[in-house]
Design a protein around this motif. Structure first.
Motif, PDB file in Angstrom:
ATOM      1  N   PRO A 101     -19.760  -0.864   9.564  1.00 34.42           N
ATOM      2  CA  PRO A 101     -19.524  -1.305   8.179  1.00 34.42           C
ATOM      3  C   PRO A 101     -18.606  -0.360   7.411  1.00 34.42           C
ATOM      4  N   GLY A 102     -18.580   0.928   7.775  1.00 35.49           N
ATOM      5  CA  GLY A 102     -17.689   1.862   7.114  1.00 35.49           C
ATOM      6  C   GLY A 102     -16.228   1.531   7.352  1.00 35.49           C
ATOM      7  N   VAL A 103     -15.905   1.139   8.585  1.00 38.30           N
ATOM      8  CA  VAL A 103     -14.536   0.739   8.912  1.00 38.30           C
ATOM      9  C   VAL A 103     -14.171  -0.516   8.131  1.00 38.30           C
ATOM     10  N   MET A 104     -15.111  -1.439   8.031  1.00 40.49           N
ATOM     11  CA  MET A 104     -14.883  -2.682   7.291  1.00 40.49           C
ATOM     12  C   MET A 104     -14.568  -2.383   5.826  1.00 40.49           C
ATOM     13  N   ALA A 105     -15.350  -1.484   5.227  1.00 43.80           N
ATOM     14  CA  ALA A 105     -15.139  -1.142   3.826  1.00 43.80           C
ATOM     15  C   ALA A 105     -13.805  -0.420   3.627  1.00 43.80           C
ATOM     16  N   GLU A 108     -10.932  -3.008   3.763  1.00 47.66           N
ATOM     17  CA  GLU A 108     -10.821  -3.803   2.538  1.00 47.66           C
ATOM     18  C   GLU A 108     -10.275  -2.955   1.388  1.00 47.66           C
ATOM     19  N   ALA A 109     -10.710  -1.684   1.311  1.00 48.78           N
ATOM     20  CA  ALA A 109     -10.209  -0.789   0.263  1.00 48.78           C
ATOM     21  C   ALA A 109      -8.707  -0.559   0.417  1.00 48.78           C
ATOM     22  N   ALA A 110      -8.233  -0.453   1.657  1.00 48.78           N
ATOM     23  CA  ALA A 110      -6.802  -0.261   1.892  1.00 48.78           C
ATOM     24  C   ALA A 110      -6.013  -1.491   1.455  1.00 48.78           C
ATOM     25  N   MET A 111      -6.546  -2.688   1.743  1.00 45.11           N
ATOM     26  CA  MET A 111      -5.875  -3.911   1.294  1.00 45.11           C
ATOM     27  C   MET A 111      -5.735  -3.934  -0.217  1.00 45.11           C
ATOM     28  N   TYR A 118      -4.119  -8.882  -5.721  1.00 42.75           N
ATOM     29  CA  TYR A 118      -4.558 -10.041  -4.950  1.00 42.75           C
ATOM     30  C   TYR A 118      -5.973  -9.820  -4.442  1.00 42.75           C
ATOM     31  N   ARG A 119      -6.722 -10.913  -4.383  1.00 47.02           N
ATOM     32  CA  ARG A 119      -8.132 -10.817  -4.023  1.00 47.02           C
ATOM     33  C   ARG A 119      -8.328 -10.680  -2.527  1.00 47.02           C
ATOM     34  N   THR A 120      -9.495 -10.180  -2.155  1.00 52.99           N
ATOM     35  CA  THR A 120      -9.893 -10.063  -0.758  1.00 52.99           C
ATOM     36  C   THR A 120     -11.164 -10.872  -0.533  1.00 52.99           C
ATOM     37  N   GLY A 121     -11.506 -11.061   0.720  1.00 53.40           N
ATOM     38  CA  GLY A 121     -12.724 -11.767   1.063  1.00 53.40           C
ATOM     39  C   GLY A 121     -13.169 -11.413   2.471  1.00 53.40           C
ATOM     40  N   GLU A 130     -14.275 -11.023   9.558  1.00 51.88           N
ATOM     41  CA  GLU A 130     -12.862 -11.133   9.233  1.00 51.88           C
ATOM     42  C   GLU A 130     -12.670 -10.687   7.786  1.00 51.88           C
ATOM     43  N   VAL A 131     -11.944  -9.588   7.599  1.00 45.46           N
ATOM     44  CA  VAL A 131     -11.616  -9.101   6.263  1.00 45.46           C
ATOM     45  C   VAL A 131     -10.233  -9.646   5.912  1.00 45.46           C
ATOM     46  N   LYS A 132     -10.135 -10.341   4.755  1.00 45.15           N
ATOM     47  CA  LYS A 132      -8.920 -11.091   4.444  1.00 45.15           C
ATOM     48  C   LYS A 132      -8.388 -10.713   3.071  1.00 45.15           C
ATOM     49  N   SER A 133      -7.077 -10.806   2.933  1.00 45.07           N
ATOM     50  CA  SER A 133      -6.429 -10.663   1.639  1.00 45.07           C
ATOM     51  C   SER A 133      -5.377 -11.745   1.517  1.00 45.07           C
ATOM     52  N   TYR A 134      -5.318 -12.398   0.343  1.00 43.37           N
ATOM     53  CA  TYR A 134      -4.560 -13.630   0.203  1.00 43.37           C
ATOM     54  C   TYR A 134      -3.272 -13.434  -0.601  1.00 43.37           C
TER      55      TYR A 134
END
Length: 260
Positions: A101-105, A108-111, A118-121, A130-134
């Motif tokens: 979960p640390g890598v996931m966070a 997302e923080a880098a995005m 722009y939002r992430t999800g 799947e970590v996404k940015s639109y």
């Protein structure tokens, strides 16, 4: 669900005032998708078109770019990322293991740091998230985007990307390890003079990628920070980049460490 006409009118009034869809949805207890549909139908009825969103791209608009965050995200993109770019759908996706979960966070923080407008999800997938940015502008920041898998086509960094990689090699290495690498403990046995054996364990970092170009990006970054490495083959093909010398592993532990 059949919503009261009064609720629909209040939602549309709020959106016409410029209230964000998520805020309006939460305020009136209406699903976000329903708010968007109502606004779209209202615009069609009145013969209006959706207002164009102002661009907020570091490459297109000359905005400041968080270069350290970008270097990390570049590593994640080269490893486990891809861009979906269709007529009505544009996003960057990075697939992160649920066990880290640390890598996931951090991804997302880098995005958000690279493209703050722009939002992430997140979307749950089998065994990963799947970590996404639109935004379509991810194609501007990752010109390596193209059809097919990365190892089937050339992956060459643009000069401006090379400058960032040279300026911030450790975040790039960290992103690559977080995507396609790991820290493992290897062991071997040594036969002593009395015939007995002793087990010897040692840590090392492995980076695994089929793309010769992406492995070269990684090894070039290792060279820049003074980390010794060698290529391990799987059969006749180069496949792993290994860091096993004690001093080099210590450097990697200081700047990368185990995934969390």
């Amino acid at each position: 669900m059949n919503w009261p006409l009064e609720t629909r009118q209040r939602v549309l009034a709020a959106c016409r005032e410029g209230r964000p869809y998520p805020e309006t949805a939460a305020r009136f207890g209406v699903p976000r998708g329903t708010v968007g549909y109502w606004v779209h139908a209202d615009r069609q009825r009145r013969g209006e078109t959706a207002p164009e969103r102002a661009s907020a791209c570091p490459r297109c608009d000359g905005l400041p770019l968080d270069r350290r965050a970008y270097s990390y995200l570049l590593g994640q993109y080269l490893g486990d990322g891809h861009i979906v770019s269709k007529r009505k759908q544009h996003h960057l996706s990075v697939y992160c293991c649920d066990g880290w979960p640390g890598v996931m966070a951090e991804t997302e923080a880098a995005m958000l740091a690279v493209m703050p407008g722009y939002r992430t999800g997140r979307r749950q997938r089998p065994g990963c998230t799947e970590v996404k940015s639109y935004t379509a502008h991810w194609k501007c920041l990752f010109p390596q985007h193209g059809p097919g898998m990365k190892h089937t086509r050339p992956i060459v960094l643009e000069p401006w990307q090379q400058e960032i990689a040279a300026e911030h090699p450790w975040p790039l290495i960290r992103g690559l390890i977080h995507s396609d690498g790991c820290r493992v403990t290897n062991w071997t046995t040594t036969t002593l003079a009395d015939g007995s054996s002793r087990r010897y364990e040692y840590p090392r970092y492995l980076f695994t990628n089929k793309s010769d170009d992406i492995r070269r990006v990684y090894s070039d970054a290792l060279d820049a920070v003074g980390v010794a490495w060698r290529v391990c083959r799987r059969g006749a093909d180069p496949y792993h980049v290994s860091v096993a010398r004690r001093a080099s592993v210590a450097l990697m532990d200081e700047h990368v460490g185990e995934k969390s």
